[in-house]
Design a protein around this motif. Structure first.
Motif, PDB file in Angstrom:
ATOM      1  N   PHE A 182      37.009  14.744  46.420  1.00  0.00           N
ATOM      2  CA  PHE A 182      37.144  15.608  45.240  1.00  0.00           C
ATOM      3  C   PHE A 182      37.513  17.038  45.635  1.00  0.00           C
ATOM      4  N   LEU A 183      36.920  17.546  46.703  1.00  0.00           N
ATOM      5  CA  LEU A 183      37.143  18.933  47.104  1.00  0.00           C
ATOM      6  C   LEU A 183      38.568  19.172  47.588  1.00  0.00           C
ATOM      7  N   PHE A 184      39.211  18.142  48.119  1.00  0.00           N
ATOM      8  CA  PHE A 184      40.571  18.299  48.627  1.00  0.00           C
ATOM      9  C   PHE A 184      41.596  17.705  47.671  1.00  0.00           C
ATOM     10  N   ASN A 185      41.268  17.698  46.397  1.00  0.00           N
ATOM     11  CA  ASN A 185      42.183  17.243  45.365  1.00  0.00           C
ATOM     12  C   ASN A 185      43.087  18.385  44.932  1.00  0.00           C
ATOM     13  N   LEU A 186      44.332  18.073  44.572  1.00  0.00           N
ATOM     14  CA  LEU A 186      45.284  19.107  44.172  1.00  0.00           C
ATOM     15  C   LEU A 186      44.829  19.832  42.915  1.00  0.00           C
ATOM     16  N   ASN A 187      44.261  19.116  41.966  1.00  0.00           N
ATOM     17  CA  ASN A 187      43.793  19.756  40.739  1.00  0.00           C
ATOM     18  C   ASN A 187      42.686  20.762  41.017  1.00  0.00           C
ATOM     19  N   VAL A 188      41.835  20.452  41.977  1.00  0.00           N
ATOM     20  CA  VAL A 188      40.759  21.371  42.335  1.00  0.00           C
ATOM     21  C   VAL A 188      41.332  22.655  42.927  1.00  0.00           C
ATOM     22  N   VAL A 189      42.357  22.527  43.735  1.00  0.00           N
ATOM     23  CA  VAL A 189      42.995  23.711  44.319  1.00  0.00           C
ATOM     24  C   VAL A 189      43.627  24.578  43.229  1.00  0.00           C
ATOM     25  N   VAL A 190      44.254  23.939  42.231  1.00  0.00           N
ATOM     26  CA  VAL A 190      44.869  24.702  41.136  1.00  0.00           C
ATOM     27  C   VAL A 190      43.805  25.464  40.352  1.00  0.00           C
ATOM     28  N   ILE A 191      42.677  24.806  40.069  1.00  0.00           N
ATOM     29  CA  ILE A 191      41.592  25.486  39.351  1.00  0.00           C
ATOM     30  C   ILE A 191      41.083  26.680  40.155  1.00  0.00           C
ATOM     31  N   GLN A 192      40.958  26.505  41.453  1.00  0.00           N
ATOM     32  CA  GLN A 192      40.499  27.608  42.302  1.00  0.00           C
ATOM     33  C   GLN A 192      41.459  28.789  42.235  1.00  0.00           C
ATOM     34  N   ALA A 220      33.090  34.306  45.019  1.00  0.00           N
ATOM     35  CA  ALA A 220      34.235  33.433  45.319  1.00  0.00           C
ATOM     36  C   ALA A 220      34.557  33.401  46.802  1.00  0.00           C
ATOM     37  N   LEU A 221      34.274  34.481  47.522  1.00  0.00           N
ATOM     38  CA  LEU A 221      34.547  34.491  48.961  1.00  0.00           C
ATOM     39  C   LEU A 221      33.623  33.551  49.721  1.00  0.00           C
ATOM     40  N   GLY A 270      42.819  34.288  40.128  1.00  0.00           N
ATOM     41  CA  GLY A 270      43.638  35.176  39.316  1.00  0.00           C
ATOM     42  C   GLY A 270      42.825  35.980  38.320  1.00  0.00           C
ATOM     43  N   VAL A 271      41.848  35.337  37.680  1.00  0.00           N
ATOM     44  CA  VAL A 271      40.985  36.054  36.738  1.00  0.00           C
ATOM     45  C   VAL A 271      40.151  37.112  37.460  1.00  0.00           C
ATOM     46  N   ILE A 272      39.665  36.784  38.631  1.00  0.00           N
ATOM     47  CA  ILE A 272      38.857  37.739  39.400  1.00  0.00           C
ATOM     48  C   ILE A 272      39.695  38.938  39.823  1.00  0.00           C
ATOM     49  N   VAL A 273      40.905  38.697  40.250  1.00  0.00           N
ATOM     50  CA  VAL A 273      41.784  39.812  40.637  1.00  0.00           C
ATOM     51  C   VAL A 273      42.059  40.722  39.449  1.00  0.00           C
ATOM     52  N   ARG A 297      32.900  46.267  25.711  1.00  0.00           N
ATOM     53  CA  ARG A 297      34.259  46.698  25.446  1.00  0.00           C
ATOM     54  C   ARG A 297      35.239  45.579  25.774  1.00  0.00           C
ATOM     55  N   PRO A 298      36.421  45.590  25.142  1.00  0.00           N
ATOM     56  CA  PRO A 298      37.353  44.456  25.323  1.00  0.00           C
ATOM     57  C   PRO A 298      37.706  44.204  26.777  1.00  0.00           C
ATOM     58  N   LEU A 299      38.016  45.261  27.541  1.00  0.00           N
ATOM     59  CA  LEU A 299      38.402  45.067  28.928  1.00  0.00           C
ATOM     60  C   LEU A 299      37.232  44.598  29.776  1.00  0.00           C
ATOM     61  N   ARG A 300      36.036  44.936  29.402  1.00  0.00           N
ATOM     62  CA  ARG A 300      34.867  44.515  30.174  1.00  0.00           C
ATOM     63  C   ARG A 300      34.633  43.014  30.027  1.00  0.00           C
ATOM     64  N   ARG A 301      35.142  42.441  28.959  1.00  0.00           N
ATOM     65  CA  ARG A 301      34.982  41.002  28.783  1.00  0.00           C
ATOM     66  C   ARG A 301      35.689  40.221  29.877  1.00  0.00           C
ATOM     67  N   VAL A 302      36.758  40.798  30.449  1.00  0.00           N
ATOM     68  CA  VAL A 302      37.451  40.132  31.550  1.00  0.00           C
ATOM     69  C   VAL A 302      36.524  39.984  32.746  1.00  0.00           C
ATOM     70  N   GLY A 303      35.727  41.020  33.019  1.00  0.00           N
ATOM     71  CA  GLY A 303      34.764  40.934  34.103  1.00  0.00           C
ATOM     72  C   GLY A 303      33.700  39.891  33.848  1.00  0.00           C
ATOM     73  N   ILE A 304      33.255  39.794  32.590  1.00  0.00           N
ATOM     74  CA  ILE A 304      32.252  38.776  32.242  1.00  0.00           C
ATOM     75  C   ILE A 304      32.824  37.381  32.441  1.00  0.00           C
ATOM     76  N   VAL A 305      34.071  37.182  32.007  1.00  0.00           N
ATOM     77  CA  VAL A 305      34.706  35.874  32.174  1.00  0.00           C
ATOM     78  C   VAL A 305      34.853  35.539  33.656  1.00  0.00           C
ATOM     79  N   ALA A 306      35.264  36.522  34.465  1.00  0.00           N
ATOM     80  CA  ALA A 306      35.427  36.276  35.901  1.00  0.00           C
ATOM     81  C   ALA A 306      34.103  35.927  36.558  1.00  0.00           C
ATOM     82  N   LEU A 307      33.046  36.636  36.187  1.00  0.00           N
ATOM     83  CA  LEU A 307      31.734  36.371  36.785  1.00  0.00           C
ATOM     84  C   LEU A 307      31.220  34.990  36.389  1.00  0.00           C
ATOM     85  N   VAL A 308      31.340  34.656  35.118  1.00  0.00           N
ATOM     86  CA  VAL A 308      30.877  33.340  34.658  1.00  0.00           C
ATOM     87  C   VAL A 308      31.681  32.224  35.319  1.00  0.00           C
TER      88      VAL A 308
END
Length: 437
Positions: free
Chosen positions: A157-167, A194-195, A172-175, A126-137
């Motif tokens: 690399f781990l303490f780069n600003l771009n990495v923090v933005v991606i995280q 993610a935790l 947001g997708v998971i929420v 279902r369309p809304l379930r695709r959000v869960g698939i995207v979050a899991l992937v």
């Protein structure tokens, strides 16, 4: 008493009807205008001749129960309700029929029902379930990336600003997946991943690992790694470094100068001295390329007077006596760092450092002289807590006293020099510097 010869009420009606029929039609035939008898009900057997009355009129018995419906009125329909249609009235309750409908569905009912086109089933989630698939992937993929960075010790690399933005985007997708009902289950799994695998946890593990191993390489190039091991100091040539006094020479000179100052003040002012239990400090010097050089910064032990000095005139006399001793060793003029009239420090900073811009009101004095031979500085600090109006200096001195046992008030002297090469490191220094020639 009833006489058997008297006519019964039901017979009276029958006889009158028979007489009327006999008068209207000769030979007992019904007139042409008389209504025809109703046809026999379907499924009801014909009336036998045994039920005919003596006058030839059929007398149809009325059944007591519901076994013979529809045969109650056979001679006339005047005043009687019409016969029910086949199958009964619409909406009428039939217990037997109700039981049958609960038991099974009649094919007739299926044919009678209108055909309703069903909504076509869409293949896939279902369309809304695709959000869960995207979050899991996204959570799984990001966890793999972080683990890969941890494996290669890519702490930068781990303490780069771009990495923090991606995280933050992945969070947001998971929420969103957790909020949506159809995607909540997959969103919960993605949240659990993610935790555990995120920039904070993996970055912290990587930082601790790098600190424990002493490997701060990160994503540096081979050229950067080479200069990180530079044994000298940026801006100083090998000749300049080796032309300076060695660490051992500076230590011997410092002990000589401090001893001369103590002797002079003890002889002129009768003060006694105590050496702080904190040993001299020899720490590595930074090379200017992100690493440590082979040069050292030397800080001598601190000597303090046991007596407090509160008179401002006496303070000045003691400082001038120290100036005479330092001048004999080729040092610069001994000048007051705490006096705005002679210091190069901004007055606002002087007030923060010493409690006031007026030397007569300061709880701390600090004088300094530059040693041209060692490139170091001679410092003299005088603490007078009677001038402490805020209590800040008393708190600081109390902490030093509790830690080292140094007197809370009085004069303290020391010497500090930088960029010193030990005599035992000269050979190794020359070998390492040859890589950069």
């Amino acid at each position: 008493m009833v006489n058997d010869s008297d006519p019964r009420p039901e017979d009276i009606g029958s006889e009158s009807e028979a007489a009327a029929l006999a008068k209207g039609s000769p030979e007992g035939q019904p007139p042409a205008s008389a209504p025809a008898p109703p046809p026999a009900a379907v499924g009801v057997p014909a009336v036998p001749d045994s039920v005919l009355a003596a006058d030839g009129v059929r007398s149809i018995p009325v059944p007591d129960g519901p076994e013979r419906p529809g045969t109650r009125y056979v001679t006339s329909s005047e005043g009687a309700p019409p016969l029910p249609p086949p199958g009964g009235y619409r909406g009428a309750r039939n217990p037997d029929l109700e039981k049958a409908r609960h038991a099974l569905v009649s094919p007739v009912d299926l044919l009678a029902r209108p055909v309703v086109s069903s909504t076509p089933v869409v293949d896939g989630p279902r369309p809304l379930r695709r959000v869960g698939i995207v979050a899991l992937v996204a959570a799984i993929g990001w966890a793999v990336v972080l683990l890969g960075a941890l494996a290669v010790s890519a702490t930068d690399f781990l303490f780069n600003l771009n990495v923090v933005v991606i995280q933050l985007l992945i969070i947001g997708v998971i929420v969103a997946a957790v909020i949506l009902k159809d995607a909540r289950r997959l969103g919960g799994i993605a949240l659990a991943i993610a935790l555990v695998f995120n920039v904070v946890t993996i970055g912290g593990v990587s930082a601790v690992r790098t600190a424990a191993q002493g490997s701060y390489e990160g994503q540096k190039t081979e050229q950067q790694k080479l200069w990180e091991r530079y044994p000298g100091v940026k801006g100083m040539s090998t000749a300049e470094i080796k032309a300076q006094p060695s660490l051992e020479e500076v230590r011997a000179r410092t002990e000589e100068v401090l001893g001369a100052v103590r002797e002079r003040l003890s002889a002129d002012y009768g003060v006694t001295w105590v050496e702080q239990p904190v040993a001299e400090d020899v720490s590595p010097e930074r090379n200017g390329y992100g690493g440590e050089s082979m040069l050292r910064t030397y800080t001598s032990t601190i000597w303090s007077t046991n007596e407090a000095i509160t008179d401002n005139a006496l303070k000045l006399q003691m400082m001038h006596s120290i100036d005479d001793v330092l001048f004999s060793y080729g040092m610069s003029e001994y000048y007051p760092v705490n006096d705005p009239s002679e210091s190069t420090i901004d007055p606002s900073i002087i007030e923060k450092m010493f409690g006031s811009t007026d030397p007569d009101l300061q709880a701390q004095w600090e004088w300094a002289a530059y040693d041209y031979d060692t490139g170091g500085w001679f410092y003299g600090d005088l603490y007078d807590l009677s001038k402490d109006t805020t209590g800040r200096f008393r708190t600081e001195r109390q902490a030093d006293h509790d830690r080292t046992g140094v007197p809370m008030e009085g004069l303290s002297i020391m010497l500090r020099a930088e960029k010193l090469l030990s005599e035992g490191d000269v050979t190794a220094f020359d070998q390492r510097m040859s890589e950069y020639e």
